[in-house]
Design a protein around this motif. Structure first.
Motif, PDB file in Angstrom:
ATOM      1  N   ASP A 196       1.899   9.279  -6.260  1.00 53.03           N
ATOM      2  CA  ASP A 196       2.011  10.770  -5.865  1.00 53.03           C
ATOM      3  C   ASP A 196       3.308  11.246  -6.643  1.00 53.03           C
ATOM      4  O   ASP A 196       3.434  12.524  -6.720  1.00 53.03           O
ATOM      5  CB  ASP A 196       2.261  10.850  -4.406  1.00 53.03           C
ATOM      6  CG  ASP A 196       1.186  10.547  -3.632  1.00 53.03           C
ATOM      7  OD1 ASP A 196       0.040  10.792  -4.020  1.00 53.03           O
ATOM      8  OD2 ASP A 196       1.419  10.502  -2.363  1.00 53.03           O
ATOM      9  N   GLN A 201      -5.648  -3.660  -6.449  1.00 57.16           N
ATOM     10  CA  GLN A 201      -4.883  -2.594  -6.720  1.00 57.16           C
ATOM     11  C   GLN A 201      -4.838  -1.901  -7.801  1.00 57.16           C
ATOM     12  O   GLN A 201      -4.491  -0.825  -7.930  1.00 57.16           O
ATOM     13  CB  GLN A 201      -3.404  -3.395  -6.570  1.00 57.16           C
ATOM     14  CG  GLN A 201      -3.203  -3.968  -5.237  1.00 57.16           C
ATOM     15  CD  GLN A 201      -1.743  -4.583  -4.855  1.00 57.16           C
ATOM     16  OE1 GLN A 201      -1.175  -4.593  -5.791  1.00 57.16           O
ATOM     17  NE2 GLN A 201      -1.518  -5.015  -3.725  1.00 57.16           N
ATOM     18  N   ARG A 212       0.694   3.922  -3.033  1.00 55.00           N
ATOM     19  CA  ARG A 212       0.492   5.581  -2.461  1.00 55.00           C
ATOM     20  C   ARG A 212       1.677   6.491  -3.134  1.00 55.00           C
ATOM     21  O   ARG A 212       1.569   7.327  -3.765  1.00 55.00           O
ATOM     22  CB  ARG A 212       0.532   5.727  -1.262  1.00 55.00           C
ATOM     23  CG  ARG A 212       0.063   7.221  -0.790  1.00 55.00           C
ATOM     24  CD  ARG A 212      -0.306   7.207   0.885  1.00 55.00           C
ATOM     25  NE  ARG A 212       1.024   6.786   1.470  1.00 55.00           N
ATOM     26  CZ  ARG A 212       1.112   6.045   2.288  1.00 55.00           C
ATOM     27  NH1 ARG A 212       0.083   5.275   2.306  1.00 55.00           N
ATOM     28  NH2 ARG A 212       2.180   5.672   2.962  1.00 55.00           N
ATOM     29  N   LEU A 268       0.927  -1.180  -0.039  1.00 53.17           N
ATOM     30  CA  LEU A 268       0.001  -0.215   0.064  1.00 53.17           C
ATOM     31  C   LEU A 268       0.760   1.272   0.014  1.00 53.17           C
ATOM     32  O   LEU A 268       0.584   2.195  -0.772  1.00 53.17           O
ATOM     33  CB  LEU A 268      -0.938   0.212   1.283  1.00 53.17           C
ATOM     34  CG  LEU A 268      -1.902  -1.247   1.298  1.00 53.17           C
ATOM     35  CD1 LEU A 268      -2.719  -1.013   2.628  1.00 53.17           C
ATOM     36  CD2 LEU A 268      -2.916  -1.232   0.027  1.00 53.17           C
ATOM     37  N   SER A 269       2.090   1.331   0.902  1.00 55.11           N
ATOM     38  CA  SER A 269       2.795   2.379   0.748  1.00 55.11           C
ATOM     39  C   SER A 269       3.394   2.588  -0.602  1.00 55.11           C
ATOM     40  O   SER A 269       3.497   3.826  -1.047  1.00 55.11           O
ATOM     41  CB  SER A 269       4.145   2.097   1.813  1.00 55.11           C
ATOM     42  OG  SER A 269       3.451   2.176   2.994  1.00 55.11           O
ATOM     43  N   ARG A 324      -6.579   1.600  -8.475  1.00 59.01           N
ATOM     44  CA  ARG A 324      -5.973   2.874  -8.297  1.00 59.01           C
ATOM     45  C   ARG A 324      -5.486   3.368  -9.310  1.00 59.01           C
ATOM     46  O   ARG A 324      -5.152   4.661  -9.309  1.00 59.01           O
ATOM     47  CB  ARG A 324      -4.910   2.649  -7.297  1.00 59.01           C
ATOM     48  CG  ARG A 324      -5.424   2.002  -5.806  1.00 59.01           C
ATOM     49  CD  ARG A 324      -4.220   1.421  -5.018  1.00 59.01           C
ATOM     50  NE  ARG A 324      -4.516   1.016  -3.719  1.00 59.01           N
ATOM     51  CZ  ARG A 324      -4.241   1.930  -2.639  1.00 59.01           C
ATOM     52  NH1 ARG A 324      -3.764   3.136  -2.769  1.00 59.01           N
ATOM     53  NH2 ARG A 324      -4.636   1.557  -1.476  1.00 59.01           N
TER      54      ARG A 324
END
Length: 255
Positions: free
Chosen positions: A183, A197, A179, A175-176, A200
């Motif tokens: 970004d 996943q 993210r 998840l990290s 996303r």
């Protein structure tokens, strides 16, 4: 960076692995490649990165054919993280990440204090700063994956390509990582197995038998009918009450 492919393909002997793929990926977009095992995802990713010889069709970076660029120019713009990364060299974690700066170094521009800052920032981004002095040979599969992603980040690319980047990672680091990738101010193309996943991503391309059979926003592409025909699963759409996000529950069609 804008990435485009026109009638892209590749063959191993007489067997076509990727066939007639055309697509355009906008600057800053996160584009996911999904499909069953053997559908051509990894091969397409390598074709888009210019890593396979004798392809069919053309790949364009900001309108310029990839074949018109030198290897150094490509390496300054594209970073690739493949599924398996091995080395017999006695390297530390920091050594591996420093390799990401290689495209930017020369006799007139040797490794500098700024390069060291970039390497440190890249290690911190994947939660590996405290292991910078550890030997590569002692790392777990998940730790090696995070180091390779740090190496790609140290390259400071405009286009980041990732082949199954969450393989070997525990759920927290999965998840990290997703993210972090989401970004980044770069164009991202990544092959994924986990369809939740993949939700996303900004858009998805669905591969089947070497062809891209669908392309578009995840909610439009991942229909129950398509998941049944390509992945042979019964998919039930659910809404997460915490944020309204779509998630899937899967069952084999035989059940």
């Amino acid at each position: 960076m804008r990435l485009a492919a026109k009638s892209l393909g590749w063959a191993a002997g007489s067997r076509r692995i990727v066939q007639e793929v055309s697509l355009e990926i906008a600057p800053g977009e996160t584009f996911g490649l999904i499909g069953p095992n053997g559908s051509g995802k990894s091969t397409l990713l390598r074709l888009l990165a210019g890593l396979l010889a004798r392809p069919f069709g053309v790949v364009l970076l900001d309108g310029d054919p990839l074949t018109s660029l030198g290897r150094r120019d490509i390496a300054q713009q594209i970073a690739v993280v493949e599924q398996i990364a091995e080395t017999s060299e006695a390297l530390s974690v920091r050594d591996v990440v420093e390799l990401g700066r290689t495209p930017w170094l020369s006799a007139l521009a040797p490794f500098s204090a700024q390069d060291r800052v970039i390497v440190a920032e890249s290690l911190a981004a994947v939660d590996m700063a405290d292991m910078a002095g550890h030997s590569w040979a002692t790392l777990s599969g998940g730790e090696r994956q995070r180091v390779q992603i740090a190496r790609a980040l140290a390259q400071r690319p405009r286009l980041l390509m990732l082949d199954e980047p969450t393989n070997h990672l525990d759920i927290h680091h999965q998840l990290s990582l997703l993210r972090l990738v989401g970004d980044l101010p770069v164009t991202v193309v990544m092959a994924l197995h986990d369809l939740n996943q993949a939700m996303r991503c900004d858009r998805l391309g669905v591969m089947e038998a070497g062809r891209m059979v669908a392309c578009g926003p995840p909610e439009d592409v991942l229909t129950p009918a398509r998941l049944a025909s390509i992945f042979r699963v019964r998919a039930t759409r659910l809404r997460d009450p915490a944020d309204g996000a779509t998630v899937f529950r899967f069952q084999c069609l035989e059940e």
